[in-house]
Design a protein around this motif. Structure first.
Motif: not given
Length: 121
Positions: A53-61
């Motif tokens: 989920s950290d990777a997903a949030v970082v990618a989205a931001l």
């Protein structure tokens, strides 16, 4: 002369046990959701691990930031639209001295709230 030390009173075992709960309650009452809290929320809702989920949030931001830097508008359904707007050159007043200064033209990030969100606030 000697210096008096001001030492905090010792905590009782009951006070020590209550301290972590108070800190957790204060953190959950905060009005700001940071990246770590956002990662936790995504992990809870999707069933992903914290690392995923950290990777997903970082990618989205990162994708949003890169699009705005490129001058594109970013529309997030149910949230709003981020866009870049040009600001005109203008004359300002320097605080304290009342001296007139010239402020150059530039760019700013604008956010327009979605009507669905605005209606539920």
């Amino acid at each position: 002369m000697t210096k008096k030390s001001t030492k905090a009173p010792a905590k009782t075992p009951a006070a020590k046990a209550a301290a972590p709960k108070a800190a957790t309650a204060a953190a959950s009452e905060s009005t700001k959701v940071g990246k770590a809290q956002l990662v936790n929320l995504v992990a809870e809702r999707t069933g992903l691990t914290l690392k995923q989920s950290d990777a997903a949030v970082v990618a989205a931001l990162d994708s949003i930031v890169n699009a705005v830097r490129a001058g594109q508008s970013v529309g997030l359904a149910g949230l709003g639209t981020l866009s870049v707007k040009a600001t005109a050159a203008r004359t300002g007043v320097k605080p304290g001295t009342s001296e007139r200064i010239q402020i150059p033209a530039g760019k700013k990030v604008s956010f327009k709230v979605a009507s669905t969100l605005k209606g539920t606030l």
